[in-house]
Scaffold this active site. Sequence first.
Site, PDB file in Angstrom:
ATOM      1  N   GLY A 126       0.874  -1.168   0.000  1.00  0.00           N
ATOM      2  CA  GLY A 126       0.000   0.000   0.000  1.00  0.00           C
ATOM      3  C   GLY A 126       0.913   1.219   0.000  1.00  0.00           C
ATOM      4  O   GLY A 126       2.147   1.074   0.032  1.00  0.00           O
ATOM      5  N   SER A 127       0.357   2.410   0.037  1.00  0.00           N
ATOM      6  CA  SER A 127       1.211   3.598  -0.019  1.00  0.00           C
ATOM      7  C   SER A 127       2.161   3.646   1.181  1.00  0.00           C
ATOM      8  O   SER A 127       3.324   4.045   1.060  1.00  0.00           O
ATOM      9  CB  SER A 127       0.346   4.858  -0.034  1.00  0.00           C
ATOM     10  OG  SER A 127      -0.579   4.807   1.058  1.00  0.00           O
ATOM     11  N   GLU A 139       3.860   1.402   2.383  1.00  0.00           N
ATOM     12  CA  GLU A 139       4.995   0.472   2.250  1.00  0.00           C
ATOM     13  C   GLU A 139       5.978   0.955   1.185  1.00  0.00           C
ATOM     14  O   GLU A 139       7.094   0.469   1.090  1.00  0.00           O
ATOM     15  CB  GLU A 139       4.492  -0.930   1.887  1.00  0.00           C
ATOM     16  CG  GLU A 139       3.732  -1.643   3.022  1.00  0.00           C
ATOM     17  CD  GLU A 139       2.398  -1.002   3.308  1.00  0.00           C
ATOM     18  OE1 GLU A 139       1.626  -0.741   2.359  1.00  0.00           O
ATOM     19  OE2 GLU A 139       2.128  -0.718   4.481  1.00  0.00           O
ATOM     20  N   GLU A 142      -3.650 -10.699   1.518  1.00  0.00           N
ATOM     21  CA  GLU A 142      -2.655 -10.875   2.582  1.00  0.00           C
ATOM     22  C   GLU A 142      -2.696 -12.281   3.192  1.00  0.00           C
ATOM     23  O   GLU A 142      -1.702 -12.752   3.736  1.00  0.00           O
ATOM     24  CB  GLU A 142      -2.844  -9.821   3.667  1.00  0.00           C
ATOM     25  CG  GLU A 142      -2.457  -8.414   3.228  1.00  0.00           C
ATOM     26  CD  GLU A 142      -3.553  -7.710   2.439  1.00  0.00           C
ATOM     27  OE1 GLU A 142      -4.611  -8.318   2.177  1.00  0.00           O
ATOM     28  OE2 GLU A 142      -3.338  -6.530   2.093  1.00  0.00           O
ATOM     29  N   HIS A 174       0.227  -4.294   4.300  1.00  0.00           N
ATOM     30  CA  HIS A 174      -0.322  -2.959   4.418  1.00  0.00           C
ATOM     31  C   HIS A 174      -0.867  -2.793   5.846  1.00  0.00           C
ATOM     32  O   HIS A 174      -1.152  -3.780   6.541  1.00  0.00           O
ATOM     33  CB  HIS A 174      -1.430  -2.776   3.381  1.00  0.00           C
ATOM     34  CG  HIS A 174      -1.851  -1.368   3.200  1.00  0.00           C
ATOM     35  ND1 HIS A 174      -0.969  -0.314   3.255  1.00  0.00           N
ATOM     36  CD2 HIS A 174      -3.066  -0.817   3.002  1.00  0.00           C
ATOM     37  CE1 HIS A 174      -1.620   0.810   3.085  1.00  0.00           C
ATOM     38  NE2 HIS A 174      -2.902   0.535   2.935  1.00  0.00           N
ATOM     39  N   HIS A 193      -9.783 -31.925  18.879  1.00  0.00           N
ATOM     40  CA  HIS A 193     -10.605 -31.159  17.916  1.00  0.00           C
ATOM     41  C   HIS A 193     -12.073 -31.363  18.282  1.00  0.00           C
ATOM     42  O   HIS A 193     -12.699 -30.519  18.878  1.00  0.00           O
ATOM     43  CB  HIS A 193     -10.295 -31.620  16.493  1.00  0.00           C
ATOM     44  CG  HIS A 193     -10.953 -30.792  15.435  1.00  0.00           C
ATOM     45  ND1 HIS A 193     -10.544 -30.774  14.134  1.00  0.00           N
ATOM     46  CD2 HIS A 193     -12.005 -29.944  15.483  1.00  0.00           C
ATOM     47  CE1 HIS A 193     -11.309 -29.958  13.429  1.00  0.00           C
ATOM     48  NE2 HIS A 193     -12.205 -29.443  14.215  1.00  0.00           N
ATOM     49  N   GLY A 203      -5.856 -25.478  11.694  1.00  0.00           N
ATOM     50  CA  GLY A 203      -7.061 -25.833  10.935  1.00  0.00           C
ATOM     51  C   GLY A 203      -7.663 -24.646  10.221  1.00  0.00           C
ATOM     52  O   GLY A 203      -8.779 -24.700   9.724  1.00  0.00           O
TER      53      GLY A 203
HETATM   54  C1  TZD Z   1     -10.880 -20.018   7.588  1.00  0.00           C
HETATM   55  C2  TZD Z   1     -11.802 -21.164   7.929  1.00  0.00           C
HETATM   56  N1  TZD Z   1     -13.113 -21.040   7.685  1.00  0.00           N
HETATM   57  C3  TZD Z   1     -13.970 -22.058   7.979  1.00  0.00           C
HETATM   58  C4  TZD Z   1     -13.515 -23.228   8.546  1.00  0.00           C
HETATM   59  C5  TZD Z   1     -14.477 -24.318   8.924  1.00  0.00           C
HETATM   60  N2  TZD Z   1     -14.256 -25.564   8.184  1.00  0.00           N
HETATM   61  C6  TZD Z   1     -14.725 -25.796   6.913  1.00  0.00           C
HETATM   62  C7  TZD Z   1     -15.473 -24.768   6.132  1.00  0.00           C
HETATM   63  C8  TZD Z   1     -14.453 -27.056   6.438  1.00  0.00           C
HETATM   64  C9  TZD Z   1     -14.845 -27.695   5.138  1.00  0.00           C
HETATM   65  C10 TZD Z   1     -13.668 -27.999   4.261  1.00  0.00           C
HETATM   66  O1  TZD Z   1     -14.200 -28.493   3.041  1.00  0.00           O
HETATM   67  P1  TZD Z   1     -13.227 -29.001   1.913  1.00  0.00           P
HETATM   68  O2  TZD Z   1     -14.056 -29.139   0.684  1.00  0.00           O
HETATM   69  O3  TZD Z   1     -12.044 -28.174   1.832  1.00  0.00           O
HETATM   70  O4  TZD Z   1     -12.740 -30.420   2.388  1.00  0.00           O
HETATM   71  P2  TZD Z   1     -13.590 -31.734   2.680  1.00  0.00           P
HETATM   72  O5  TZD Z   1     -14.772 -31.742   1.728  1.00  0.00           O
HETATM   73  O6  TZD Z   1     -12.639 -32.876   2.402  1.00  0.00           O
HETATM   74  O7  TZD Z   1     -14.007 -31.663   4.100  1.00  0.00           O
HETATM   75  S1  TZD Z   1     -13.548 -27.901   7.626  1.00  0.00           S
HETATM   76  C11 TZD Z   1     -13.587 -26.610   8.729  1.00  0.00           C
HETATM   77  O8  TZD Z   1     -13.074 -26.611   9.885  1.00  0.00           O
HETATM   78  C12 TZD Z   1     -12.116 -23.302   8.820  1.00  0.00           C
HETATM   79  N3  TZD Z   1     -11.569 -24.407   9.413  1.00  0.00           N
HETATM   80  N4  TZD Z   1     -11.283 -22.279   8.482  1.00  0.00           N
END
Ligand code: TZD
Length: 528
Positions: A25-26, A28, A47, A70, A281, A401
Amino acid sequence: MPTVHSATYDLLRRQGLTTVFGNPGSNELPFLKNFPADFRYVLGLHEGVVVGMADGFALASGHPALVNLHAAAGSGNAMGALTNAWYSHSPLVLTAGQQARSMMGVESMLANVDAPQLPRPLVKWSYEPSCPEDVPRALSQAIHTANLPARGPVYVSIPHDDWGHAVDDDAALLSTRQVTSAAQPAEAQVEALAERLNAARNPVLVLGPDVDAYGANALAVALAERLNAPAWVAPSASRCPFPTRHASFRGVLPAAIQGISDRLAGHDLIVVIGAPVFRYHQYAPGRYLPDGAELVHLTCDMQEAARAPMGDALVGDIHATLEALVPRLPQSDRARPEPLPRPEPQVDPEGLLTPETVFDVMNALAPEDAIYVKESTSTVTAFWERVEMRHPGSYFFPAAGGLGFGLPAAVGVQLARPERRVIGVIGDGSANYAITALWSAAQYRIPVVFVILKNGTYGALRWFSRLLDAEDSPGLDVPGLDFCALAKGYGVEAVAVSARHDFETALQTALEDDKPRVIEVSTTTIEP
Ligand SMILES: Cc1ncc(Cn2c(C)c(CCOP(=O)(O)OP(=O)(O)O)sc2=O)c(N)n1
Ligand SMILES: [Ca+2]
């Protein structure tokens, strides 16, 4: 007279941070002007992509990576990617441009209000120098803080009118500083650990990402063979710490309290190395430990050691500790563990491939030292069962995750390891969080093979919806996505396949190419 700008580039050069991942951005531009010819700038269009690429680069190279973002909006966009970098102990040095000092107080446009507060708690250290002359020293502190155990991201906000300020000659003392840690446990600590292992009737190893990060994979194998003990990978695995076809290998532990205790039942000593205890988890309450079991934990991270709900812990250098430990152990006369049986091939329904078949083909065609960057949540178990990984640095998965890691991290990993082929294995849901990483791969001709598993749904959430009795939840399907059109739009060649032979041909073609390619594979949905 040196300036903040010249002293900073000298520091970065001497400390090996000559690749800048950024989106400018400006604020930087005064840092980026007169960009030295021996530096490389890698542009990401969002980002989250910038930090994801830097994260993959740092994890795969083992060295700190420099990020230039930025101000508030840019740093805010990076927070999702920072969750993964924080938990993967990724040594990222994030810098963010700040408005001119005299314009910050009135909160003019692009002022990063209370800048050091913004990235907390996802950084080890966050700072905005109180005067321009302190910028080079602050960046030196940032580099060493990121790199000392437990490694992790740091953040420095720099007002854009600082760069032209003069600094005194002593700023040059910063660039040659070498700051390292020994973290070698004391003789008595290693001896005590050896005695505990020797006294165990039926020990089991649980190995985590920091075994791989410290390059201690071979030492973990030596330990397992000396003990004739089984070796599990710690739950929510973000790296592969142990060869997956070794006789001791037992797979990845489930990320559930009772599930872990069930798998480890019968062992009287659980030895956790290089992982938190544990990265649970799904909420599945139960007993933290099986009856009669004790747990001992070796970690590089004092917070992991302190927050664990059970067991004894030793904080130290994973490699140095295992190097001192293994020779103290006599060869066990226990029976060697039997190798896991190989999984059976799956039958593919007409017009679709099972993920199992995708992984069987990948395992057959990919180079034996291929690196996999994985982000398809529901297929993790099938992947670990079917794809052999035997070398350090063969696998990366978002450590928190946080989706949007896979595509950019695969680009960053391939940039760091050009001698190995990188295959991104990305879900059709995950692929959308940082899809613009395809543009960076095309622009810099970074030959990642992106395999997108298209099951039209958030497969993992389908499973969770059953677990949480929420099956009628909206927003769990992602139909109608055309990753060939999306890839083409970002300059990457792509093909869609739905039969085994076509996938074999597409994968072979991609592996032989020197530019990135996308393979969209129509698949069934499986349970995680
Ligand atoms: C940034 C973000 N947003 C939402 C999620 C929630 N989430 C989501 C949305 C998943 C679905 C992933 O679907 P995919 O198509 O990438 O893979 P699979 O179909 O194999 O599960 S797994 C999970 O924890 C997350 N982990 N991270
Ligand atoms: Ca999916």
